[in-house]
Design a protein around this motif. Structure first.
Motif, PDB file in Angstrom:
ATOM      1  N   ASP A   3      34.576 -61.670 -21.562  1.00  0.00           N
ATOM      2  CA  ASP A   3      35.220 -61.698 -20.654  1.00  0.00           C
ATOM      3  C   ASP A   3      36.823 -61.866 -20.895  1.00  0.00           C
ATOM      4  OD1 ASP A   3      33.358 -61.717 -18.813  1.00  0.00           O
ATOM      5  OD2 ASP A   3      32.927 -63.829 -18.761  1.00  0.00           O
ATOM      6  N   PRO A 133      32.612 -64.587 -13.544  1.00  0.00           N
ATOM      7  CA  PRO A 133      31.890 -63.729 -14.241  1.00  0.00           C
ATOM      8  C   PRO A 133      30.396 -64.225 -14.339  1.00  0.00           C
ATOM      9  CG  PRO A 133      33.617 -64.047 -15.533  1.00  0.00           C
ATOM     10  CD  PRO A 133      33.795 -65.013 -14.330  1.00  0.00           C
ATOM     11  N   ASP A 137      27.013 -62.641 -12.815  1.00  0.00           N
ATOM     12  CA  ASP A 137      25.974 -62.269 -13.358  1.00  0.00           C
ATOM     13  C   ASP A 137      24.752 -62.822 -12.646  1.00  0.00           C
ATOM     14  OD1 ASP A 137      27.236 -60.946 -15.534  1.00  0.00           O
ATOM     15  OD2 ASP A 137      27.241 -62.702 -16.742  1.00  0.00           O
ATOM     16  N   VAL A 140      24.012 -60.925  -9.392  1.00  0.00           N
ATOM     17  CA  VAL A 140      23.582 -59.120  -9.395  1.00  0.00           C
ATOM     18  C   VAL A 140      22.149 -59.252  -8.940  1.00  0.00           C
ATOM     19  CG1 VAL A 140      23.138 -57.123 -10.998  1.00  0.00           C
ATOM     20  CG2 VAL A 140      25.320 -58.589 -11.047  1.00  0.00           C
ATOM     21  N   THR A 320      32.584 -62.759  -6.129  1.00  0.00           N
ATOM     22  CA  THR A 320      31.467 -62.711  -6.659  1.00  0.00           C
ATOM     23  C   THR A 320      30.299 -62.436  -5.869  1.00  0.00           C
ATOM     24  OG1 THR A 320      30.920 -65.001  -6.380  1.00  0.00           O
ATOM     25  CG2 THR A 320      31.809 -64.265  -8.637  1.00  0.00           C
ATOM     26  N   LEU A 346      28.603 -56.746  -7.923  1.00  0.00           N
ATOM     27  CA  LEU A 346      28.822 -55.364  -8.797  1.00  0.00           C
ATOM     28  C   LEU A 346      30.159 -55.240  -8.910  1.00  0.00           C
ATOM     29  CD1 LEU A 346      26.196 -53.288  -7.089  1.00  0.00           C
ATOM     30  CD2 LEU A 346      25.964 -54.129  -9.253  1.00  0.00           C
ATOM     31  N   GLN A 349      31.113 -55.370 -12.708  1.00  0.00           N
ATOM     32  CA  GLN A 349      30.885 -54.146 -13.374  1.00  0.00           C
ATOM     33  C   GLN A 349      31.403 -52.809 -13.080  1.00  0.00           C
ATOM     34  OE1 GLN A 349      26.557 -54.019 -12.902  1.00  0.00           O
ATOM     35  NE2 GLN A 349      26.158 -56.103 -13.552  1.00  0.00           N
ATOM     36  N   ASN A 350      31.458 -52.522 -11.787  1.00  0.00           N
ATOM     37  CA  ASN A 350      31.995 -51.258 -11.316  1.00  0.00           C
ATOM     38  C   ASN A 350      33.609 -51.096 -11.210  1.00  0.00           C
ATOM     39  OD1 ASN A 350      29.485 -50.809 -11.024  1.00  0.00           O
ATOM     40  ND2 ASN A 350      29.514 -50.938  -8.568  1.00  0.00           N
ATOM     41  N   SER A 352      35.602 -53.280 -13.265  1.00  0.00           N
ATOM     42  CA  SER A 352      36.068 -54.427 -14.014  1.00  0.00           C
ATOM     43  C   SER A 352      37.571 -54.343 -14.190  1.00  0.00           C
ATOM     44  CB  SER A 352      35.152 -54.167 -15.113  1.00  0.00           C
ATOM     45  OG  SER A 352      35.848 -55.043 -16.204  1.00  0.00           O
TER      46      SER A 352
END
Lengths: 516, 179
Positions: A3, A133, A137, A140, A320, A346, A349-350, A352
């Motif tokens: 991160d 973050p 996590d 998700v 988030t 997401l 992730q997608n 970032s």
């Protein structure tokens, strides 16, 4: 440490001159508009949204982050220098800061607010960096039933805790949910509640609703009962900040941050509750209780910090979980959606690179605010002196501009005005506006997740509560409600005490109040 | 903190509180909207495959919520639970509703809607700005018009030329800097 590397990458994006420029424009405009009386953070963000329409997503979100923080900051200048009752989010600053300004210590009040906002904003952004973050996590792994649970939590807390009574909050929420129904049903591709109007087939644009209920609603409300006469501005005087001011301020700054951030992350937390809580905490801890109500610097430093820390805290559930906990957050979600980006687990992730550039620009925005605000305070004072007819004419002009440029159609402008009438009515009779905007954004998402849950479980309703996370969320809801109700009572008690103190104190001030 | 000047009347002598039924309009309208939502939802087509929760369920729920909360609010009003008007920096909570001003403002807005496409943004926005500022008390009338014209043109050039948004130029279409 991944991160941290991502954050550094975010910084390398955000410090590019062009993005720095966008951040600077955002912070400046956000503060300038936020300073204008009658314009709260949500309206600032909604009115300035059209500026970002044609920018690429990174530039737009960086500018938007600046507008958000700038708008939050701008309000405090207004309440310190303008001698009229203001919005509740910064009303505590109004009480103490205004009292300080009248006692000839306006400069110190502005300074402690600016520095406190900077410290709280930066620390809270650090907390956001560390926390978001990790939450993403976990998030998700959530299923549709968990999202239903989250929406229910958001709906009920926002509706029940904002506004003067739960029924009024729920009424506002229900209006928002209805507005969210209008449009094309995503699962069966048929139009619902569009009244045969083609312009409604894509649903009612959130920007039109936000600008309508906030900006046009406020303009109509003010027009219907305008405060006439000269603008009661308190001149800035006194020393910037003495050593003693500094000694009295630093602890409230930190305590305000500690109070504001967690409250901001909670559903229906928002800035309002945070400022009240911080204020009563400072008053309790202070050795000079008698100064509170007459311009205690702790009473500006703490709540102002809490206000900005909460603004960062709001971004945690927003980024988030895709869950807006305030009207401003709901408009930010709308901004994301206009780029086809859906905030939620997401996102990290997608998108970032985008998210980390956004977070980095929050740090930069805070520094810019500190650098800008103290020297520019003279400009902000000028803005406060804009004659009211011109100010509200300007607000309406930009509102019309924003709604027209959404889809280049006059039907949006007509809709804007009708929603303005709705916003006016709600203000006039004491209905909170925020639940309506939250309901509009979350309603369609909640419906989709609910139907997906029941499609997977083949109609078995128990699926809604049997997942561990959902069960936890509903338990938390009960805790939130009890906690929120307790906070609200505390707030009411503080208000009552203050009002009593003010009455005892300000008999002569009533005469002065007859200025018109 | 509502009324420091709380002597019950405004300068024009009108009572501060409007008629009690005025406040009931909103909850009654909510109830009506709820009933409409439920009735209109029965007309939503349910495809055969949607064997679980179809496109009607959520509208039914929203309609029921609207009706329920509307009824609760009306009962609350009857028992005297009235709402407090929101405080705002520029609002004088001690005066009644100024309907003529609201009407003038509505007229200015209607003018924008009518004029924006035939005459373009610069003209329509000038009328909106000037009309609004004038109805809120800016005098003499040409001053807000002048300010409005400058603002409208600047906004037009910035938004269409620098930000690339579309705004109708009306008769100025094709003129340089106006699009």
């Amino acid at each position: 440490m991944g991160d941290f590397a991502a954050l550094l990458d975010g910084f390398t994006t955000a410090v590019q001159p062009i993005y720095l420029l966008y951040a600077l424009i955002g912070v400046t405009l956000g503060t300038a508009v936020g300073v204008l009386p009658g314009i709260g953070p949500a309206m600032t963000v909604a009115l300035l949204l059209p500026l970002t329409y044609t920018l690429e997503p990174t530039a737009a979100l960086i500018m938007f982050a600046g507008i958000y923080y700038g708008g939050m900051y701008g309000g405090s200048t207004t309440s310190i220098l303008l001698n009229t009752p203001g919005e509740s989010a910064s009303i505590i600053t109004a009480l103490e800061g205004n009292a300080m300004a009248k006692a000839g210590r306006g400069a110190a009040a502005l300074a402690t607010a600016a520095i406190g906002s900077f410290i709280a904003g930066t620390l809270a952004t650090v907390a956001l960096t560390l926390l978001a973050p990790a939450i993403a996590d976990v998030a998700v792994k959530l299923g549709p039933q968990d999202y239903v649970a989250l929406m229910v939590v958001a709906f009920l807390t926002v509706a029940a805790l904002l506004g003067s009574s739960p029924a009024r909050g729920i009424a506002a929420l229900a209006v928002g949910l209805f507005l969210g129904l209008v449009g094309t049903d995503t699962l069966t591709a048929q139009q619902r509640f569009t009244f045969g109007v083609p312009a409604l087939a894509d649903g009612i644009d959130v920007v039109v609703v936000a600008v309508g209920v906030f900006a046009v609603g406020e303009a109509l409300y003010v027009a219907s009962r305008m405060r006439r006469g000269p603008i009661p501005l308190v001149p800035i005087s006194g020393k910037f900040m003495t050593k003693d001011d500094m000694r009295r301020s630093w602890r409230p700054w930190l305590r305000g941050t500690a109070v504001g951030f967690p409250i901001g992350t909670m559903p229906a937390g928002g800035a309002e509750v945070a400022t009240f809580l911080s204020y009563s905490l400072e008053r309790r801890l202070s050795k000079r209780k008698h100064e509170f109500g007459n311009g205690a610097i702790e009473g500006v430093a703490g709540p102002e910090s809490a206000n900005n820390a909460a603004a960062a805290g709001v971004l945690v559930p927003l980024l988030t979980l895709g869950l807006p906990t305030s009207a401003t957050a709901a408009i930010i979600i709308a901004a994301f959606q206009s780029y086809g980006i859906r905030p939620g687990p997401l996102l990290f992730q997608n998108e970032s690179a985008l998210v980390w550039a956004l977070i980095a620009s929050l740090y930069i925005g805070n520094v810019l605010l500190l650098v800008l605000n103290l020297p520019l305070v003279g400009v902000w004072v000028k803005l406060l002196q804009i004659p009211r007819p011109y100010l509200y004419a300007g607000i309406l002009t930009f509102a019309a501009l924003g709604s027209y440029s959404v889809g280049a159609s006059t039907s949006d402008v007509v809709l804007l005005f009708l929603l303005g009438v709705l916003g006016w009515t709600m203000r006039r009779f004491g209905y909170p506006i925020a639940p309506a905007v939250v309901g509009l954004i979350l309603g369609p998402i909640a419906e989709e997740q609910l139907r997906r849950t029941l499609a997977i479980s083949q109609g078995d309703l128990t699926a809604l509560v049997t997942s561990p996370f959902a069960a936890l969320a509903y338990t938390a809801l009960v805790v939130f409600m009890v906690l929120g109700w307790w906070l609200k009572r505390r707030q009411a008690r503080t208000e009552a005490e203050l009002a009593a103190a003010a009455r005892a104190e300000s008999q002569p001030a009533v005469v002065e109040g007859g200025r018109r | 903190m509502s009324s420091v000047v709380g002597d019950g009347t405004s300068r024009t002598g009108r009572p501060v509180r409007e008629a009690p039924w005025a406040e009931a309009v909103f909850p009654v309208a909510l109830t009506a909207l709820g009933v409409f939502t439920i009735v209109d939802a029965t007309r939503i087509f349910v495809p055969g495959s949607a064997n679980t929760l179809g496109p009607r369920a959520f509208p039914y729920a929203v309609g029921a919520l609207l009706v329920a909360v509307g009824v609760v609010l009306v009962i609350g009003l009857a028992r005297g639970h009235r709402g407090d008007a929101e405080d705002s920096e520029d609002v004088d909570s001690g005066v009644g509703t100024d309907w003529p001003t609201v009407a003038k403002l509505t007229g200015s807005f209607a003018a924008l809607v009518v004029l924006i496409e035939p005459l373009g943004w610069p003209v329509a926005a000038t009328v909106l700005f000037g009309g609004t500022a004038w109805s809120l008390g800016a005098r003499p009338w040409w001053r807000p018009m002048l300010v409005g014209a400058v603002l409208a043109v600047v906004v037009h050039v910035v938004f269409t030329q620098m930000l690339g948004l579309f705004l109708p130029a009306g008769p100025l279409d094709g003129v340089r800097f106006f699009g």
